[in-house]
Design an enzyme around this catalytic site. Structure first.
Site, PDB file in Angstrom:
ATOM      1  N   HIS A 218       3.338   0.906  -2.969  1.00 47.33           N
ATOM      2  CA  HIS A 218       3.635  -0.529  -2.855  1.00 47.33           C
ATOM      3  C   HIS A 218       2.767  -1.156  -1.780  1.00 47.33           C
ATOM      4  CE1 HIS A 218       6.188  -0.073   0.813  1.00 47.33           C
ATOM      5  NE2 HIS A 218       6.629   1.036   0.251  1.00 47.33           N
TER       6      HIS A 218
ATOM      7  N   ASP B 251       3.346  -4.016   0.056  1.00 47.91           N
ATOM      8  CA  ASP B 251       3.965  -4.711   1.184  1.00 47.91           C
ATOM      9  C   ASP B 251       4.382  -3.748   2.274  1.00 47.91           C
ATOM     10  OD1 ASP B 251       5.903  -3.726  -0.645  1.00 47.91           O
ATOM     11  OD2 ASP B 251       7.436  -4.982   0.275  1.00 47.91           O
TER      12      ASP B 251
ATOM     13  N   ASP C 252       3.825   3.116   5.967  1.00 50.30           N
ATOM     14  CA  ASP C 252       4.741   3.002   4.834  1.00 50.30           C
ATOM     15  C   ASP C 252       4.471   1.664   4.167  1.00 50.30           C
ATOM     16  OD1 ASP C 252       6.887   2.776   3.100  1.00 50.30           O
ATOM     17  OD2 ASP C 252       8.380   2.516   4.665  1.00 50.30           O
TER      18      ASP C 252
ATOM     19  N   GLU D  54       8.449  -4.231  -2.474  1.00 51.71           N
ATOM     20  CA  GLU D  54       9.317  -3.050  -2.470  1.00 51.71           C
ATOM     21  C   GLU D  54      10.275  -3.079  -1.296  1.00 51.71           C
ATOM     22  OE1 GLU D  54      10.399   1.210  -1.436  1.00 51.71           O
ATOM     23  OE2 GLU D  54       9.388  -0.350  -0.252  1.00 51.71           O
ATOM     24  N   GLU D  55       9.776  -3.469  -0.141  1.00 50.75           N
ATOM     25  CA  GLU D  55      10.585  -3.398   1.067  1.00 50.75           C
ATOM     26  C   GLU D  55      11.695  -4.452   1.108  1.00 50.75           C
ATOM     27  OE1 GLU D  55      10.452  -0.946   2.808  1.00 50.75           O
ATOM     28  OE2 GLU D  55       8.431  -0.200   3.157  1.00 50.75           O
TER      29      GLU D  55
ATOM     30  N   ASP E 289       4.741   7.630  -1.595  1.00 53.46           N
ATOM     31  CA  ASP E 289       5.543   6.863  -0.636  1.00 53.46           C
ATOM     32  C   ASP E 289       6.565   7.730   0.096  1.00 53.46           C
ATOM     33  OD1 ASP E 289       6.499   4.680   0.741  1.00 53.46           O
ATOM     34  OD2 ASP E 289       7.779   3.970  -0.881  1.00 53.46           O
TER      35      ASP E 289
ATOM     36  N   HIS F 211       9.826   1.382   9.576  1.00 51.73           N
ATOM     37  CA  HIS F 211      10.635   0.157   9.635  1.00 51.73           C
ATOM     38  C   HIS F 211      10.957  -0.257  11.066  1.00 51.73           C
ATOM     39  CE1 HIS F 211      12.276   0.625   5.220  1.00 51.73           C
ATOM     40  NE2 HIS F 211      10.980   0.884   5.337  1.00 51.73           N
TER      41      HIS F 211
END
Length: 492
Positions: free
Chosen positions: A77, A79, A116, A146-147, A170, A458
């Site tokens: 992904h 983003d 990530d 995705e996030e 991922d 994150h």
């Protein structure tokens, strides 16, 4: 910027990662990066197209002689999670990341790194431009948002992909391969709560809770780290003895990141201020003791707001809201009874806000069982119905059911033993990989997920181990070459 990345090995992968670091790409703002990648594909002579949602698809014909090998889809992904320390002004829609190497790990200064899933995307791009690699038909699928919502995967066009093997890039643990993941859903609660003017003897206090580690709301949920929303609500509940009324609240920024900071403004009688401040300071020591060994940076602070607010929730609404938040499910709900050491069901109180009586909460429930996600949503609904709030479920996505006897997994394990010298650990992850959604849209796909070692995803502590990226790159190339060897002999 980030020129030093091109001096790292493997150079083709890091060159592409530099592009990702220099191009802002928080969820919902991937358009500039998509345009850059389309222009790159044009220069390389690669076919490219987008579906109606904007997901990007690139393809490259097989090396001559390998046209009949299984088609391989490299998936990631575009983003990234946008998290910065509170004292660091960073505009994720405009500013590049500022990366540096620290003792064998790559980090970003004061922000998330975007490893990530930037490293997976960079690896796929490097594979597509590697003309020395023998391969069957290759595709790269880069999804959006995705996030924030899994929107790209959920809205992915059907009958678009051609390959039969999907390599999801991922994952975040060297020496591990993933064959299943949790599903999940956003639980959104909203209400307009009654307010009342301040009394003549009421003054305002701002209470700040900062310094927590945060982290990924799936992968890190079992590590005992503090959730700023849970802890600040606990502080406010303790102060209920002083008849506080809530003016505003702001905690967490993403539903899939464990909140590191939370801030509240309350009002109370002027003659209670000193006692309330003393209670907060005592609670700081109490909470620090509870988090010892897991999350030791907690700081509580009390200050006076610059401006005195005009209104606060009325006493009943304030008390009921804090009671509901205090009782809301959070953290690990249940460990799996079938997959040892794996969280089965959890919930993250990710984003909570109150402004001028408007209350908003977004929690992310995850589970290996869809029924458990539904149950958590119903518990939120039942609880917040009591204060007149409305609860809805959004962005639900299915889990990925493990297939432990798949031929693709057996092939990866053989190559891992051959080139790394050990058998990889076969895992099911308590996080929302897109494989479950993609498998639902393309039921015939064989899938595994693997990647380099990423820690602190994150959160601004995100970092990736450089040596693990080299191992990841080696395994990815060897697996693609090995799959190309499955070309049937023509005429046999």
């Amino acid at each position: 910027m980030n020129e030093h990345l091109e001096k790292l090995s493997p150079q083709p992968l890091w060159r592409h990662f530099r592009t990702l670091c220099n191009t802002p790409r928080p969820s919902g703002h991937e358009a500039e990066l998509v345009a850059i990648l389309e222009a790159w594909a044009e220069r390389k002579g690669l076919a490219h197209d987008r579906d109606d949602y904007g997901n990007l698809h690139l393809s490259k014909p097989a090396t001559p002689g390998h046209e009949d090998a299984p088609g391989v889809i490299l998936q990631g992904h575009l983003d990234m999670v946008a998290q910065a320390n509170a004292d660091h002004p960073h505009d994720f829609t405009r500013d590049p990341l500022d990366t540096y190497v620290d003792d064998g790990w790559l980090r970003a200064r004061h922000t998330t790194l975007g490893a990530d899933n930037g490293l997976g995307v960079a690896a796929a791009l490097a594979v597509l431009e590697d003309d020395s690699l023998e391969h069957g038909p290759l595709e790269a699928l880069f999804t959006l948002e995705e996030e924030s919502s899994m929107g790209g995967a959920l809205q992915l066009a059907e009958n678009w992909l051609q390959g039969s093997v999907l390599l999801n890039l991922d994952s975040e643990d060297r020496g591990e391969v993933f064959i299943g993941c949790a599903g999940g859903a956003d639980i959104v609660v909203e209400a307009q709560l009654p307010t009342a003017e301040l009394g003549a003897d009421e003054v305002a206090l701002q209470i700040s809770l900062t310094g927590l580690m945060g982290g990924h709301s799936g992968i890190d949920i079992h590590r005992g780290r503090g959730n700023a929303n849970r802890l600040l609500v606990r502080v406010l509940r303790t102060l209920d003895a002083f008849d506080i009324r809530l003016v505003s609240y702001r905690g967490g920024t993403l539903r899939n990141a464990i909140p590191r900071e939370a801030f509240a403004i309350v009002v109370l009688r002027a003659d209670e201020v000193a006692a309330a401040e003393s209670r907060v300071l005592a609670l700081e020591q109490e909470l620090r003791a509870e988090l010892q060994g897991a999350d030791e940076g907690l700081t509580l602070a009390v200050s006076r707001p610059v401006e005195k607010p005009a209104q606060a929730l009325n006493a009943h609404a304030s008390s009921m809201l804090l009671a509901a938040l205090n009782a809301a499910p959070y953290g690990v709900e249940r460990m799996s009874s079938t997959v040892s050491g794996v969280v089965e069901t959890s919930n993250n109180l990710g984003v909570v806000s109150l402004e001028e009586g408007r209350f908003h909460l977004c929690a992310l429930a995850r589970s290996l069982r869809d029924s458990a996600v539904n149950d958590l949503a119903d518990r939120f609904r039942g609880l917040f119905d009591l204060i007149g709030a409305r609860t809805r479920v959004e962005n639900a996505y299915p889990g990925w059911t493990p297939v432990p006897d798949s031929a693709l997994l057996a092939r990866f394990r053989r190559l891992h033993r051959q080139h790394v010298g050990s058998d990889p650990a076969v895992k099911v992850i308590h996080a929302g990989l897109e494989c479950g959604i993609l498998g639902g849209k393309y039921p015939g796909l064989e899938m595994i997920s693997f990647g380099p070692s990423i820690r602190g995803a994150h959160s601004p502590d995100e970092r990736v181990e450089l040596s693990s990226v080299e191992e990841f790159w080696l395994l990815l190339r060897k697996l693609i070459e090995d799959l190309a060897g499955d070309t049937p002999v023509r005429g046999a």
